[in-house]
Design an enzyme around this catalytic site. Structure first.
Site, PDB file in Angstrom:
ATOM      1  N   GLU A   1      11.185  -7.930 -22.867  1.00  0.00           N
ATOM      2  CA  GLU A   1      11.718  -8.077 -21.521  1.00  0.00           C
ATOM      3  C   GLU A   1      12.346  -9.135 -21.175  1.00  0.00           C
ATOM      4  O   GLU A   1      12.882  -9.447 -20.185  1.00  0.00           O
ATOM      5  CB  GLU A   1      10.777  -7.346 -20.560  1.00  0.00           C
ATOM      6  CG  GLU A   1       9.441  -8.002 -20.398  1.00  0.00           C
ATOM      7  CD  GLU A   1       8.424  -7.417 -19.616  1.00  0.00           C
ATOM      8  OE1 GLU A   1       8.825  -6.383 -18.892  1.00  0.00           O
ATOM      9  OE2 GLU A   1       7.214  -7.819 -19.527  1.00  0.00           O
TER      10      GLU A   1
ATOM     11  N   HIS B   1       0.891  -1.101   0.113  1.00  0.00           N
ATOM     12  CA  HIS B   1       0.090   0.031   0.055  1.00  0.00           C
ATOM     13  C   HIS B   1       0.863   1.186   0.117  1.00  0.00           C
ATOM     14  O   HIS B   1       0.756   2.243  -0.569  1.00  0.00           O
ATOM     15  CB  HIS B   1      -0.876  -0.018   1.212  1.00  0.00           C
ATOM     16  CG  HIS B   1      -2.154  -0.939   1.092  1.00  0.00           C
ATOM     17  ND1 HIS B   1      -1.829  -1.841   2.308  1.00  0.00           N
ATOM     18  CD2 HIS B   1      -3.059  -1.156   0.596  1.00  0.00           C
ATOM     19  CE1 HIS B   1      -3.075  -2.683   2.010  1.00  0.00           C
ATOM     20  NE2 HIS B   1      -3.781  -2.168   1.045  1.00  0.00           N
TER      21      HIS B   1
END
Ligand code: PEP
Ligand code: MG
Length: 579
Positions: free
Chosen positions: A433, A191
């Site tokens: 990637e 968070h």
């Protein structure tokens, strides 16, 4: 002076005074209550629950307005806990049977509740345990009259240090005065990281025992670029960082003047600068910094910031919101890049030995077609609302790309059958990637409309260096000649096949690499919004001819040290403040 290394999760540097949040659990002694007073205890319990629900509902409204619905989802989860009938009944039973106080009953029941989450051994649910503890503290504070540490109304600038920031604390920080934060725990998906990026303040997480070392009032430096926190810095270090902070602020002010000027070299070579986002609400700031579109929307944050798997409408709502904010500018929606360090609720149930080499990203989507289709349906429905492009992450074989495209075709057919409009010729691209994709770029280029080079993962997989492991952070270097060779070849092969190529890893936003990437032929850069003005300034201060010379020289070096040294020298010549 003490230097702690953690994980930089939000960029910027700040020198300020620490406020250390009290992370001590509230200890509630057991107290006997006379039978005649039990009803009053239960009434007290209901009053505090109600007050908390009202408080969180108000909070949700202001958070939705400030940061968008994704972060408000965290608060919804907490309201859900407070409204959980069976939980409230258990607390009431504890009061009656144990003949005890409301606060003691709450602490007992909530701890058992939290233990259930912890035992699930699921990273995502482990994060939810924090919400349970947060709710417990809020209710207890109301019951025993403790005031919440009020970070919403501060009198002076501070940086917040905590073992872990509770979601409700992080979401209500006083933006005018909280200038950064640092926590003992957490990773890229915590968070703390999510909220810091949305607020645009520097943050470092995963610092071990930082909150035990720092005291409130201590001077600290938080360097979100390098993932470093310096406690009680000496005068020289403070001066250096203040200087770099001042430079950054000045650069920001100076750079504001660049907003309407084109990202173009002195000899007229135009470059497209786009932004990376995690949440729709970040679009406004990105445009304000000069982004001409969004080159990478990390849609997995829809999952990471919610307490449930988002349904098609939630996906659609987020994409529609993003497009509305973009007002016709392009949006590259990357399909879910979950797994490894980014888990969903039920996908982490069985831990993998090598999660970065495991069932992550496109692999996870191809293993869960319903989940994948749900997202693709939402993207396709949104495709008529603006300039949408789809990008598949972590493609490592042609078969994977073809399978993903087949699922996309199925979705288009389903929508057609349902009479839903969508853009059939939507551009489809892929991220480069993984070294196998870079090495086979020529073949891939024939099957997609664009490439975007994810240098974060490309570096990780080429050099065999875990990008999240602080122990090998010194080995993580996109300037390694092997990584640069792959980047050069991908750009070349893209050009040869007339498809556009961008870089959307962190490298694109580092001024140190601007000359080199441009010289290698890169025409589209996608980076975090705050990095755009500085990169633009470098582009505007040089010529494409100079950038090409720099690139030629760099490609003749055989070590990253030479590369870094040379790039620093060349960049300083044209923009002494940039590196
Ligand atoms: C990357 O790997 O460079 C990239 C942009 O993707 P992410 O950082 O989300 O893995
Ligand atoms: Mg990646």
């Amino acid at each position: 002076m003490e230097i702690k290394k953690g994980i930089g999760v939000s960029p910027g540097v700040v020198v300020s005074t620490a406020v250390v949040l009290d992370t001590e659990d509230l200890v509630i002694p057991r107290r006997q209550v006379a039978p005649a007073e039990l009803d009053a205890e239960i009434a007290r319990l209901h009053r505090s629950l109600l007050e908390n629900i009202e408080h969180l509902t108000r909070l949700r409204e202001s958070v939705t307005a400030r940061y968008g619905r994704d972060i408000a989802g965290i608060i919804d989860f907490q309201i859900g806990i407070l409204k959980d009938k069976s939980l409230v009944e258990q607390v009431m039973a504890e009061i009656r049977n144990g003949k005890t106080t409301a606060e003691y009953a709450v602490s007992q029941v909530m701890r058992k509740y939290a233990a259930i989450f912890t035992q699930m051994k699921d990273n995502y649910l482990a994060e939810r345990v924090k919400d349970v503890h947060d709710v417990e503290r809020q209710v207890l504070r109301r019951l025993i009259g403790h005031k919440h540490h009020d970070l919403a109304h501060l009198a002076e600038d501070v940086v917040v240090i905590a073992h872990d920031l509770m979601p409700s604390q992080a979401a209500t920080l006083d933006k005018a005065h909280v200038k950064g934060f640092a926590t003992d725990v957490g990773g890229r998906t915590s968070h703390t990281a999510i909220v810091a990026r949305a607020m645009g303040i520097p943050a470092v997480v995963g610092l071990g025992d930082l909150s035990q070392i720092v005291s409130s009032g201590d001077p600290v430096i938080i360097d979100g670029y390098h993932g470093v926190v310096i406690i009680n810095p000496d005068e020289q270090t403070i001066t250096e960082h203040r200087e770099s902070e001042r430079r950054r602020l000045k650069v920001e002010t100076d750079l504001a003047g660049l907003l309407d000027l084109p990202a173009q070299t002195l000899d007229g070579y135009a470059v497209c600068l786009q932004a990376n986002i995690e949440f729709p609400a970040e679009v406004d700031d990105a445009i304000h910094r000069g982004a001409s579109g969004i080159g990478l929307y990390r849609t997995e944050y829809l999952y990471l910031a919610a307490d449930h798997e988002p349904d098609e409408e939630e996906h659609y709502g987020a994409y529609a919101d993003t497009l509305l904010r973009l007002k016709g500018r392009p949006l590259v929606i990357r399909t879910l890049d979950l797994g490894a360090d980014k888990y969903t609720q039920n996908k982490a149930a069985s831990p993998e030995r090598n999660p970065f080499l495991g069932d992550r990203s496109i692999r996870m989507c191809l293993h869960d077609i319903p989940m994948f289709k749900l997202q693709l349906r939402a993207i396709m429905r949104a495709s008529v609302l603006g300039d949408v492009r789809i990008m598949f992450p972590m493609i490592s074989t042609l078969m994977e790309l073809r399978q993903a495209r087949m699922v996309l075709n199925d979705v288009m057919e389903e929508l057609e059958d349902e009479g839903v409009s969508f853009r059939r010729d939507i551009p489809v691209g892929m991220m480069i990637e993984v070294p196998s994709a870079a090495l086979m770029a020529e073949k891939f280029a024939k099957e997609v409309n664009f490439f975007s080079i994810g240098t974060n993962d490309l570096t990780q997989y080429t050099l065999a260096v875990d990008r999240t492991n602080e122990k090998v952070a010194g080995l993580f270097c996109p300037a390694h000649p092997a990584v640069l060779g792959l980047i050069r070849d991908v750009i070349r092969k893209g050009a040869r096949n007339s498809i556009s190529v961008s870089v959307c890893g962190e490298m694109a936003g580092e001024p140190l690499y601007t000359l080199l990437l441009m010289g290698l032929g890169l025409a589209t850069f996608s980076m975090s919004g705050p990095d755009i003005p500085e990169v633009k300034r470098i582009i505007r201060s040089t010529t494409i001819e100079h950038a090409r010379q720099v690139a030629r020289r760099v490609m003749s070096f055989d070590s990253e040290r030479q590369v870094l040294h040379y790039l620093r020298e060349e960049t300083r010549k044209i923009d002494p403040e940039a590196v």
